[in-house]
Design a protein around this motif. Structure first.
Motif, PDB file in Angstrom:
ATOM      1  N   VAL A 234       3.840   7.684   8.844  1.00 51.17           N
ATOM      2  CA  VAL A 234       3.125   7.763   7.661  1.00 51.17           C
ATOM      3  C   VAL A 234       1.564   7.739   7.533  1.00 51.17           C
ATOM      4  O   VAL A 234       1.029   7.606   8.901  1.00 51.17           O
TER       5      VAL A 234
ATOM      6  N   VAL B 129      10.834   4.075  -2.251  1.00 45.90           N
ATOM      7  CA  VAL B 129      10.864   5.542  -2.402  1.00 45.90           C
ATOM      8  C   VAL B 129      11.303   6.004  -3.608  1.00 45.90           C
ATOM      9  O   VAL B 129      12.354   5.812  -4.075  1.00 45.90           O
ATOM     10  N   LYS B 130      10.585   6.863  -4.395  1.00 44.66           N
ATOM     11  CA  LYS B 130      10.962   7.395  -5.759  1.00 44.66           C
ATOM     12  C   LYS B 130      11.214   6.037  -6.513  1.00 44.66           C
ATOM     13  O   LYS B 130      10.363   5.280  -6.842  1.00 44.66           O
TER      14      LYS B 130
ATOM     15  N   CYS C 216      13.322  10.353   1.726  1.00 43.26           N
ATOM     16  CA  CYS C 216      12.319  10.285   2.638  1.00 43.26           C
ATOM     17  C   CYS C 216      11.937  11.625   3.495  1.00 43.26           C
ATOM     18  O   CYS C 216      13.051  11.980   4.237  1.00 43.26           O
TER      19      CYS C 216
ATOM     20  N   LYS D  70       0.848  -1.317   0.005  1.00 44.26           N
ATOM     21  CA  LYS D  70      -0.156  -0.028   0.099  1.00 44.26           C
ATOM     22  C   LYS D  70       0.920   1.253  -0.089  1.00 44.26           C
ATOM     23  O   LYS D  70       1.798   1.498   0.754  1.00 44.26           O
ATOM     24  N   GLU D  71       0.586   2.162  -0.747  1.00 40.53           N
ATOM     25  CA  GLU D  71       1.505   3.587  -0.805  1.00 40.53           C
ATOM     26  C   GLU D  71       0.816   4.536   0.252  1.00 40.53           C
ATOM     27  O   GLU D  71      -0.371   4.389   0.406  1.00 40.53           O
ATOM     28  N   TYR D  72       1.636   5.048   0.942  1.00 40.87           N
ATOM     29  CA  TYR D  72       1.682   6.060   1.973  1.00 40.87           C
ATOM     30  C   TYR D  72       2.190   7.455   1.706  1.00 40.87           C
ATOM     31  O   TYR D  72       3.281   7.293   0.872  1.00 40.87           O
ATOM     32  N   THR D  73       1.813   8.321   2.305  1.00 41.16           N
ATOM     33  CA  THR D  73       2.528   9.566   2.197  1.00 41.16           C
ATOM     34  C   THR D  73       3.125   9.823   3.659  1.00 41.16           C
ATOM     35  O   THR D  73       2.711   9.662   4.573  1.00 41.16           O
TER      36      THR D  73
ATOM     37  N   THR E  83       6.127   3.171  -0.187  1.00 39.70           N
ATOM     38  CA  THR E  83       5.415   2.092  -0.349  1.00 39.70           C
ATOM     39  C   THR E  83       6.159   0.909   0.494  1.00 39.70           C
ATOM     40  O   THR E  83       7.528   0.904  -0.031  1.00 39.70           O
TER      41      THR E  83
ATOM     42  N   GLU F  17       6.541  13.152   0.666  1.00 40.00           N
ATOM     43  CA  GLU F  17       6.845  12.083  -0.488  1.00 40.00           C
ATOM     44  C   GLU F  17       6.109  10.720  -0.421  1.00 40.00           C
ATOM     45  O   GLU F  17       5.622  10.368   0.991  1.00 40.00           O
ATOM     46  N   ALA F  18       5.855  10.137  -1.147  1.00 46.31           N
ATOM     47  CA  ALA F  18       5.019   8.728  -1.207  1.00 46.31           C
ATOM     48  C   ALA F  18       5.961   7.683  -0.999  1.00 46.31           C
ATOM     49  O   ALA F  18       7.294   7.863  -1.299  1.00 46.31           O
TER      50      ALA F  18
END
Length: 71
Positions: A70, A53-54, A33, A10-13, A40, A37-38
């Motif tokens: 997050v 990350v990225k 980080c 799951k993608e988090y911010t 996962t 930034e998104a």
């Protein structure tokens, strides 16, 4: 919640980096980080977790992962 509590896949911010160590803060920033930034979680391993990350994948120990908040 921290990365240690996050679900895999799951993608988090990133909402905050909670650390008192300037070197750790600078290291996380160099990985991409930082707030907004998104990120996962790819998998949770014993004592660490793999995150994306990225365009990079990184293995973070529990200390680093628990410093990243997050939502």
């Amino acid at each position: 919640m921290t990365l240690m509590e996050a679900q895999t896949g799951k993608e988090y911010t990133i909402r905050a980096i909670e650390t008192q160590d300037e070197e750790m803060d600078a290291f996380l920033f160099s990985l991409g980080c930082y707030t907004g930034e998104a990120i996962t979680v790819i998998s949770h391993l014993k004592g660490s977790c793999v995150v994306s990350v990225k365009d990079g994948r990184y293995n973070m120990d529990n200390q680093l992962a628990s410093a990243i908040v997050v939502a």
